[in-house]
Design a protein around this motif. Structure first.
Motif, PDB file in Angstrom:
ATOM      1  N   UNK A 154      83.051  85.965  17.766  1.00 10.30           N
ATOM      2  CA  UNK A 154      82.877  84.996  16.687  1.00 10.30           C
ATOM      3  C   UNK A 154      83.653  83.732  16.951  1.00 10.30           C
ATOM      4  N   UNK A 155      84.923  83.720  16.558  1.00  9.81           N
ATOM      5  CA  UNK A 155      85.757  82.544  16.753  1.00  9.81           C
ATOM      6  C   UNK A 155      86.012  82.281  18.231  1.00  9.81           C
ATOM      7  N   UNK A 156      86.195  81.011  18.609  1.00 10.43           N
ATOM      8  CA  UNK A 156      86.666  80.720  19.964  1.00 10.43           C
ATOM      9  C   UNK A 156      88.005  81.414  20.174  1.00 10.43           C
ATOM     10  N   UNK A 157      88.228  81.906  21.372  1.00  9.60           N
ATOM     11  CA  UNK A 157      89.454  82.652  21.664  1.00  9.60           C
ATOM     12  C   UNK A 157      90.252  81.995  22.781  1.00  9.60           C
ATOM     13  N   UNK A 158      91.567  82.077  22.659  1.00  7.21           N
ATOM     14  CA  UNK A 158      92.488  81.629  23.702  1.00  7.21           C
ATOM     15  C   UNK A 158      93.409  82.804  23.998  1.00  7.21           C
ATOM     16  N   UNK A 205      95.112  90.500  18.533  1.00  8.01           N
ATOM     17  CA  UNK A 205      94.288  89.379  18.083  1.00  8.01           C
ATOM     18  C   UNK A 205      94.843  88.803  16.785  1.00  8.01           C
ATOM     19  N   UNK A 206      94.989  87.462  16.758  1.00  8.19           N
ATOM     20  CA  UNK A 206      95.487  86.757  15.582  1.00  8.19           C
ATOM     21  C   UNK A 206      94.499  85.659  15.191  1.00  8.19           C
ATOM     22  N   UNK A 207      94.052  85.686  13.944  1.00  7.65           N
ATOM     23  CA  UNK A 207      93.120  84.689  13.419  1.00  7.65           C
ATOM     24  C   UNK A 207      93.910  83.490  12.900  1.00  7.65           C
ATOM     25  N   UNK A 208      93.706  82.327  13.522  1.00  4.17           N
ATOM     26  CA  UNK A 208      94.409  81.110  13.137  1.00  4.17           C
ATOM     27  C   UNK A 208      93.499  80.232  12.279  1.00  4.17           C
ATOM     28  N   UNK A 209      93.700  80.314  10.970  1.00  4.58           N
ATOM     29  CA  UNK A 209      92.981  79.450  10.042  1.00  4.58           C
ATOM     30  C   UNK A 209      91.480  79.581  10.071  1.00  4.58           C
ATOM     31  N   UNK A 210      90.955  80.711  10.555  1.00  5.22           N
ATOM     32  CA  UNK A 210      89.503  80.874  10.634  1.00  5.22           C
ATOM     33  C   UNK A 210      88.857  79.956  11.651  1.00  5.22           C
ATOM     34  N   UNK A 211      89.664  79.369  12.543  1.00  6.38           N
ATOM     35  CA  UNK A 211      89.121  78.406  13.510  1.00  6.38           C
ATOM     36  C   UNK A 211      89.367  78.795  14.964  1.00  6.38           C
ATOM     37  N   UNK A 212      90.369  79.613  15.202  1.00  2.00           N
ATOM     38  CA  UNK A 212      90.723  79.968  16.574  1.00  2.00           C
ATOM     39  C   UNK A 212      91.380  81.342  16.585  1.00  2.00           C
ATOM     40  N   UNK A 244      97.853  70.501  20.526  1.00  5.95           N
ATOM     41  CA  UNK A 244      96.750  69.532  20.562  1.00  5.95           C
ATOM     42  C   UNK A 244      95.655  69.987  21.522  1.00  5.95           C
ATOM     43  N   UNK A 245      96.042  70.475  22.695  1.00  6.29           N
ATOM     44  CA  UNK A 245      95.054  70.940  23.672  1.00  6.29           C
ATOM     45  C   UNK A 245      94.257  72.127  23.147  1.00  6.29           C
ATOM     46  N   UNK A 246      94.938  73.028  22.445  1.00 13.91           N
ATOM     47  CA  UNK A 246      94.249  74.205  21.918  1.00 13.91           C
ATOM     48  C   UNK A 246      93.383  73.851  20.708  1.00 13.91           C
ATOM     49  N   UNK A 247      93.817  72.881  19.921  1.00 11.38           N
ATOM     50  CA  UNK A 247      93.014  72.455  18.772  1.00 11.38           C
ATOM     51  C   UNK A 247      91.667  71.911  19.228  1.00 11.38           C
ATOM     52  N   UNK A 248      91.637  71.312  20.417  1.00  9.88           N
ATOM     53  CA  UNK A 248      90.376  70.780  20.945  1.00  9.88           C
ATOM     54  C   UNK A 248      89.389  71.890  21.287  1.00  9.88           C
ATOM     55  N   UNK A 249      89.869  73.123  21.435  1.00  6.80           N
ATOM     56  CA  UNK A 249      89.009  74.270  21.751  1.00  6.80           C
ATOM     57  C   UNK A 249      88.572  75.023  20.499  1.00  6.80           C
ATOM     58  N   UNK A 250      89.200  74.737  19.369  1.00  9.55           N
ATOM     59  CA  UNK A 250      88.941  75.484  18.136  1.00  9.55           C
ATOM     60  C   UNK A 250      87.626  75.069  17.486  1.00  9.55           C
TER      61      UNK A 250
END
Length: 216
Positions: free
Chosen positions: A37-41, A79-86, A204-210
């Motif tokens: 579902x969500x993009x993952x890092x 696995x950790x869900x960050x704000x439903x975005x990442x 910032x770099x990870x937010x661009x992937x979310x």
């Protein structure tokens, strides 16, 4: 030389990592991976490299990811869900672990399958202790990621332990080595969970992937 990040990107990263971050699952088998579902890092690296400390520093929480003085403490994919975005994924460390060979083989098998075949994995962060630099085992993991065409980025941890000149030289050396790997991101990010160095940049770099908006 570090990539220039505009203030808007820094703010986007700050806002993302200020969002609620919740533990979703601890996975010990490919059969129980969360639905795609969500993009993952994914955060990968040698045991005791500081994966959990970096995740805690990014999210501004002290105990989100469990830290330990015992190498090899993380024994599953967390696995950790960050704000439903990442989705942030804390992986078992490779290298030394206080466990049986059978257990270590199982963890590494799970990690390898995840890195090779997870369609929602946007990037793997390969964490490297700045005091030790790239080791042969790191190079082997990089080769595996190249072969599976999985994008990854090298992130130095514990950068506060080096003087600026030594850190700059290390980044240049690792960047030159990473340039020989087709799946490696060219930017080497130096971080410290103690001083906060590099944390806004990595956010910032990870937010661009979310995902641009919450999916949950």
């Amino acid at each position: 030389m570090a990539e220039e990040i505009d203030p808007a990107a820094i703010e986007a990263g700050r806002l993302l990592f200020a969002a609620p971050c919740e533990f979703v699952a601890g996975v010990t088998s490919p059969s129980i991976l969360p639905p795609v579902g969500l993009p993952e890092v994914a955060f990968a690296g040698r045991s005791n490299v500081g994966k959990s400390s970096l995740i805690n520093a990014l999210t501004g929480r002290k105990t989100l990811a469990r830290t330990s003085n015992t190498p090899g403490r993380t024994q599953q994919l967390n696995f950790f869900d960050l704000g439903g975005r990442l989705m942030l994924v804390d992986m078992p460390g490779y290298g030394y672990a206080k466990a049986s060979r059978k257990e270590v083989k199982e963890w590494q098998g799970l990690a390898t399958l995840y890195l090779k075949g997870r369609p929602s994995l946007r990037r793997a962060l390969l964490l490297v202790d700045a005091r030790q630099g790239l080791k042969e085992i790191d190079e082997r993991v990089m080769k595996q990621l190249d072969e599976s065409a999985q994008s990854y980025q090298i992130v130095l941890t514990k950068a506060d332990k080096l003087k600026p000149e030594a850190l700059a030289a290390l980044r240049a050396e690792i960047a030159a080595r990473a340039a020989r790997h087709p799946a490696a991101h060219p930017e080497i990010v130096a971080t410290s969970s103690v001083s906060g160095e590099g944390i806004p940049l990595l956010r910032a770099l990870l937010a661009a992937l979310a995902s641009p908006a919450p999916l949950r």
